[in-house]
Design an enzyme around this catalytic site. Structure first.
Site, mmCIF file in Angstrom:
data_model
loop_
_atom_site.group_PDB
_atom_site.id
_atom_site.type_symbol
_atom_site.label_atom_id
_atom_site.label_comp_id
_atom_site.label_asym_id
_atom_site.label_seq_id
_atom_site.Cartn_x
_atom_site.Cartn_y
_atom_site.Cartn_z
ATOM 1 N N LYS A 59 -12.418 -1.682 7.440
ATOM 2 C CA LYS A 59 -11.757 -2.648 8.322
ATOM 3 C C LYS A 59 -12.191 -2.416 9.771
ATOM 4 O O LYS A 59 -12.854 -3.245 10.352
ATOM 5 C CB LYS A 59 -10.239 -2.548 8.172
ATOM 6 C CG LYS A 59 -9.817 -2.922 6.744
ATOM 7 C CD LYS A 59 -8.482 -2.368 6.379
ATOM 8 C CE LYS A 59 -8.257 -2.270 4.893
ATOM 9 N NZ LYS A 59 -8.418 -3.513 4.148
ATOM 10 N N ASP B 145 -1.449 6.681 6.379
ATOM 11 C CA ASP B 145 -2.516 5.795 5.914
ATOM 12 C C ASP B 145 -2.756 4.814 7.059
ATOM 13 O O ASP B 145 -1.956 3.913 7.302
ATOM 14 C CB ASP B 145 -2.060 5.054 4.645
ATOM 15 C CG ASP B 145 -3.063 3.983 4.217
ATOM 16 O OD1 ASP B 145 -4.114 3.835 4.875
ATOM 17 O OD2 ASP B 145 -2.782 3.283 3.215
ATOM 18 N N TRP C 2 0.835 -1.210 0.000
ATOM 19 C CA TRP C 2 0.000 0.000 0.000
ATOM 20 C C TRP C 2 0.861 1.248 0.000
ATOM 21 O O TRP C 2 0.535 2.235 -0.661
ATOM 22 C CB TRP C 2 -0.976 -0.019 1.174
ATOM 23 C CG TRP C 2 -1.948 -1.160 1.048
ATOM 24 C CD1 TRP C 2 -2.051 -2.253 1.858
ATOM 25 C CD2 TRP C 2 -2.927 -1.359 0.013
ATOM 26 N NE1 TRP C 2 -3.027 -3.093 1.404
ATOM 27 C CE2 TRP C 2 -3.574 -2.574 0.283
ATOM 28 C CE3 TRP C 2 -3.302 -0.623 -1.115
ATOM 29 C CZ2 TRP C 2 -4.590 -3.077 -0.539
ATOM 30 C CZ3 TRP C 2 -4.314 -1.114 -1.933
ATOM 31 C CH2 TRP C 2 -4.939 -2.330 -1.643
HETATM 32 C C1 LIG Z 1 -3.271 -0.050 4.502
HETATM 33 C C2 LIG Z 1 -4.195 0.067 3.324
HETATM 34 N N1 LIG Z 1 -4.164 1.161 2.559
HETATM 35 C C3 LIG Z 1 -4.963 1.312 1.500
HETATM 36 C C4 LIG Z 1 -5.849 0.331 1.129
HETATM 37 C C5 LIG Z 1 -6.723 0.535 -0.072
HETATM 38 O O1 LIG Z 1 -7.968 0.904 0.378
HETATM 39 P P1 LIG Z 1 -9.213 1.187 -0.587
HETATM 40 O O2 LIG Z 1 -9.603 -0.120 -1.159
HETATM 41 O O3 LIG Z 1 -10.209 1.767 0.360
HETATM 42 O O4 LIG Z 1 -8.783 2.158 -1.618
HETATM 43 C C6 LIG Z 1 -5.931 -0.841 1.887
HETATM 44 C C7 LIG Z 1 -6.884 -1.906 1.521
HETATM 45 O O5 LIG Z 1 -6.877 -3.003 1.985
HETATM 46 C C8 LIG Z 1 -5.072 -0.972 3.001
HETATM 47 O O6 LIG Z 1 -5.105 -2.082 3.752
#
Ligand SMILES: Cc1ncc(COP(=O)(O)O)c(C=O)c1O
Length: 360
Positions: free
Chosen positions: A196, A172, A103
């Protein structure tokens, strides 16, 4: 009703049963309004009360100071990968990224489209199974971005990284937000997709210092400026009303559990039980380094890919779903978000012990 099983999914993930039950009641009529929560106008009095309460309880839970805006956005955490640099990375500036998993890599790629980026540290050399202890920052970063919990690799920052004085810290926190107390004042921006720890997919929580909002460029598309949402209390256009409603219920549920400190204790107890077993097991082992372990996503393997698959199948038959690890790491991942029931970990341990006895 079909019996609920233990859902170890990494997201969308398990929500508190009390929240789901209350939402079920309000689907047909929000309180005594005679109109369901999904059907209320976002400009009406009934929804406005829901919206305001969600923000108020969120502020109360995390002790969010008044000089921060609390925003409810759409586009997931992934849109924040772009909005952060679009709004905060000025011409000629450099943004520093701590690259600790898939991520943060994605966040970095989007920042690169907007300007200069600098990798302050990375744990890619060991397939992201640890959080680096030191970083090398650029001389005056526009901001420093990190991912507090690496959902895929099962690692988590145990505390905020040390950053150069004055550099705004951007996080994030999608997969560990509100799993422990959050010292908001240390951050410039915290963002998290809700699916989550906070609610359903479709809404993203952004906590941002007002000073940064004021600095955002005005020539960006309206919907990409933080200013737009901050000025209109996230009601510039139709917000994700249902997601915000559920988030509000989840915030209240966390409060009822005793707040973020009590939630952290429960999370540590639950994940700790599983890690203790993994450390003693002769069949399974945890993949993340001990001092980098996540309290939210526990990743583990048997050391044999075929046996991993067999275990996932065995667990599924026993009513334990969502344990297959992410395709990029394999093995297993038990996601133990705030709402995951303690007894679900006991059920997992029972299946693991039996599997170990038969496969050692
Ligand atoms: C730490 C983290 N950041 C970003 C995301 C991406 O999130 P989204 O699907 O809401 O764009 C996730 C998805 O699992 C994640 O675990």
């Amino acid at each position: 009703m079909t019996q609920r099983i233990y859902n170890f999914s990494a997201g969308p993930a398990v929500l508190p049963v009390e929240v789901l039950e209350e939402a079920r009641e309000n689907l047909l009529s929000l309180g005594t309004t005679g109109i369901g929560i999904l059907e209320h106008s976002h400009r009406g009095k009934a929804y406005m009360a829901v919206h305001e309460e969600a923000e108020a309880v969120c502020r109360e839970l995390a002790g969010i100071p008044d000089d921060y805006d609390v925003l409810f956005l759409q586009g997931g955490a992934s849109l924040q990968f772009s909005m952060v640099p679009m709004n905060l990375l000025g011409p000629g500036q450099t943004a520093d990224y701590l690259v600790t998993g898939a991520w943060s890599q994605k966040a970095l790629v989007e920042a690169r489209r907007c300007g200069n980026v600098h990798i302050a540290c990375t744990s890619e050399d060991r397939n992201f199974n640890y959080i680096p202890k030191t970083c090398t920052f650029s001389s005056r970063p526009a901001y420093v971005h990190f991912t507090s919990n690496n959902t895929i690799f099962g690692t988590e920052f145990q505390t905020e990284p040390e950053t150069p004085t004055g550099a705004p810290l951007v996080c994030d926190a999608s997969s560990d937000i509100f799993s422990r107390p959050l010292p908001v004042a240390k951050y410039a921006v915290i963002y998290a997709g809700a699916q989550k720890n906070l609610g359903p997919s479709g809404v993203t929580l952004v906590i941002i210092h007002k000073e940064l909002v004021a600095r955002c460029p005005k020539d960006l598309a309206t919907m990409l400026q933080y200013r737009t949402y901050a000025a209109e209390h996230s009601l510039y256009n139709t917000p994700p009303t249902f997601g915000i409603y559920i988030m509000g219920l989840v915030f209240k549920w966390i409060k009822k559990q005793g707040g973020l400190q009590a939630i952290e204790r429960a999370n540590r107890e639950r994940a700790g039980k599983l890690y203790r077993y993994l450390d003693e097991s002769r069949r399974f082992r945890a993949t993340a380094e001990r001092d980098s372990r996540s309290q939210m996503n526990v990743t583990f393997v048997t050391g044999d890919a075929a046996l991993d698959d067999k275990f996932v199948g065995t667990a599924k038959k026993a009513g334990l779903d969502g344990l297959k690890g992410h395709r990029s790491v394999g093995g297993m991942r038990a996601s133990l978000y705030n709402a995951f029931p303690k007894v679900g970990v006991d059920a997992l341990l029972e299946v693991m012990r039996e599997f170990e006895a038969q496969n050692c």
